[in-house]
Design an enzyme around this catalytic site. Structure first.
Site, PDB file in Angstrom:
ATOM      1  N   TRP A 185       0.814  -1.216   0.000  1.00  0.00           N
ATOM      2  CA  TRP A 185       0.000   0.000   0.000  1.00  0.00           C
ATOM      3  C   TRP A 185       0.843   1.260   0.000  1.00  0.00           C
ATOM      4  CZ3 TRP A 185      -4.470  -0.636  -1.899  1.00  0.00           C
ATOM      5  CH2 TRP A 185      -5.101  -1.872  -1.759  1.00  0.00           C
ATOM      6  N   ASP A 196      -1.192   6.946   5.917  1.00  0.00           N
ATOM      7  CA  ASP A 196      -2.317   6.083   5.528  1.00  0.00           C
ATOM      8  C   ASP A 196      -2.578   5.145   6.702  1.00  0.00           C
ATOM      9  OD1 ASP A 196      -4.101   4.234   4.579  1.00  0.00           O
ATOM     10  OD2 ASP A 196      -2.788   3.435   3.019  1.00  0.00           O
ATOM     11  N   LYS A 218     -12.324  -1.233   7.221  1.00  0.00           N
ATOM     12  CA  LYS A 218     -11.632  -2.140   8.147  1.00  0.00           C
ATOM     13  C   LYS A 218     -12.254  -1.991   9.542  1.00  0.00           C
ATOM     14  CE  LYS A 218      -8.461  -2.278   4.762  1.00  0.00           C
ATOM     15  NZ  LYS A 218      -8.320  -3.351   3.814  1.00  0.00           N
TER      16      LYS A 218
END
Lengths: 366, 366
Positions: free
Chosen positions: B102, B177, B201
């Protein structure tokens, strides 16, 4: 409790069947014991919904095979920026047809981008001088024959202005914001290079954006932007480049099924025409009392806007309507007055009730 | 049916209470007789939810008053592009710390943008050579003291790598992030210029993105982009610049309430630590059978990744787990193996059941 009559401009009324199904299986989707929201977007259970939503869109709108269907996020307002980012290169010019608040915003975002990237976003026609009370017709529009694309909005939600017949502006690729009349009537998709719409009028809940675009047009878009901003990345990944708004797409699927089971676009178009005719008819029956600012040939079947003789009467109208379980009739804060939105899921009996109320209110107060 | 044990990596398990409330009021929100999805985003009923979600985030994370909370769309992947668009001007350089798939994607999108707009997106540290099996620590990182910002990911969902203590990379503004461990533990928000995360999430359904940013940092962002791409426009409009994903924010509000009622961040952090300790303990008890590729000091409490001696055994493990109602344990397709995601809504008894199964499977197959 009885379901109120919801005339909201968007987010708007949704078909009861689509909501009931969502409620009934909210904790147990497809016999899996978990919510559709808790499924992986890469799992077969969710992917079946994702594929079905796309297939239903293709079927309902007879989308040609050389067109891509994308399920994105960010609303039409995000497309206002993404369209010029991909399709208005340095040195090129795009034509914008401005017929209300939304197409004006689309133009403003293109102008901002053109300052960053060096293109030109031109107003080829504007009806602002007439107060956005009619659409712009192709004939008097001064089009640029070399335009990268021509952008227009098929329906203006705030001003209640709609192209009753979808126009074609010259030979450049046609790009259309169809947010507020998408799926309300037949559309010849092949006459557009790209069309888009936020879901929250006729398709589903807010948070889902539908884009339908010719593959060749997508392929010609700018290639050096971040991948997430390029239509081609979403197209190549079946709109699963990153996690999609799974619940919103699921609910849109429920709405599309409802639309198909009710007879598809042809049936809903007839139903929508009849609803609009009934309400405009009621308004026109009291010409001294109600004023429809929009020219007859541009009157939207989706958003019926009108004024009463005074603001005090408008307040009284809204108050009485609310007592009669008619919600969402206040005009947009930028223009005032009354607005009744008659999207697909607005039931004909609600419109009949509103039309009766319109007549009765004029009789009592006119 | 009994609720399965859902270890999906995202979209992931949601608290049952949040889903039950959504089901119970899906057709009748706040006594209005219509769904929250059918309410205008400008109406007082929806706005109360919108404001409550923001207030709960502020309360749970002790967000300082000079920070803005934004509720956006597009996922963290969209932020990968929007962050450099606003904060990496021509001639400037930003530092990226790459510790997994990511943060590598975030860097790649910044590189793409830098080619458009003329900045530099620099890799200040990468653990790729070691196979993304640990975080990068501030000491050996070669930071640019004049960087526009430093970007890192607090947790890498695919590689199972997490900063157990949140780092600070030099004096430049820190951008993080936090998608996959947001709200899972205490965070000193004041040490960040901007942090962001997709909701799917720990926060809610997919389709909602949370951004928390210092007002001064937002104010310093690029001003000539299309308005919808600028953080300041969303901030100035309380994230109601355009139609927000109302149902997703409503459901996030339900999740945030559940989190608060369960004792807030402190309680969930302790619960998350205990869950991770139990599962890693079970894996470490069979060191010849299970392999955890991640260094002990970088082991994620959110995504526990491990391998078995052979792929055939991994398939058998997944098959048996599924029979025992344990879902979502397959590793990401790019790395294979097993991954158990232990987000906030994953119940401790599920983790105990998984830990027992882990031990039992090794005993029977080791």
């Amino acid at each position: 409790m009885t379901r109120p009559m919801n005339f909201n401009a968007g987010p708007a009324a949704l078909p009861l069947a689509a909501l009931e199904r969502a409620r009934d299986e909210l904790l147990d989707f497809a016999g899996t014991g978990i919510s559709v929201m808790e499924h992986s977007h890469r799992g077969k259970e969710y992917e079946a919904v994702h594929d079905e939503a796309m297939a239903l869109l293709r079927e309902l709108l007879s989308i040609p095979s050389d067109y891509e269907v994308l399920l994105l996020q960010g609303g039409a307002s995000t497309q206002f920026a993404y369209v010029p980012m991909s399709f208005l290169p340095q040195g090129a010019s795009a034509d914008y047809i401005v017929t209300g608040a939304w197409s004006a915003k689309a133009h403003a975002e293109a102008v901002a981008w053109s300052h960053v990237a060096g293109g030109t976003a031109r107003v080829a026609a504007s009806t602002e001088a007439s107060g956005f009370t009619r659409v712009a017709h192709p004939e008097p529009v001064e089009l640029d024959s070399r335009a990268a694309y021509v952008h227009f909005a098929s329906n203006e939600t705030i001003h209640g202005v709609q192209y009753l017949t979808l126009p074609r502006f010259g030979a450049a690729p046609q790009v259309c914001d169809m947010s507020s009349d998408f799926l309300s009537r037949k559309v010849d998709v092949s006459s557009f290079a790209l069309l888009y719409g936020g879901a929250q009028k006729n398709i589903g809940p807010s948070g889902v954006t539908i884009v339908i675009a010719r593959r060749g047009f997508i392929d010609g878009g700018r290639k050096d932007l971040p991948a997430i901003l390029q239509y081609r990345s979403h197209s190549a990944n079946k709109s699963l480049l990153n996690t999609p708004p799974t619940f919103g797409i699921y609910l849109a699927r429920n709405v599309l099924l409802w639309l198909k089971e009710g007879g598809g676009i042809e049936a809903i178009e007839a139903r929508n025409r009849a609803k609009a005719a009934e309400l405009y008819g009621a308004l026109d029956a009291s010409p001294g009392f109600y004023t429809c600012p929009v020219e007859v040939g541009s009157r939207s079947s989706m958003n019926v806007v009108f004024r009463l003789p005074t603001e005090a009467l408008e307040q009284a109208f809204l108050g009485e309507a609310k007592k009669n379980a008619m919600l969402g009739l206040k005009g947009h804060r930028s223009v005032g007055g009354i607005r009744a939105s008659l999207y697909n899921a607005v039931e004909p009996p609600w419109v009949s009730a509103l039309a009766s109320f319109v007549k009765d209110f004029a009789r009592r107060n006119g």
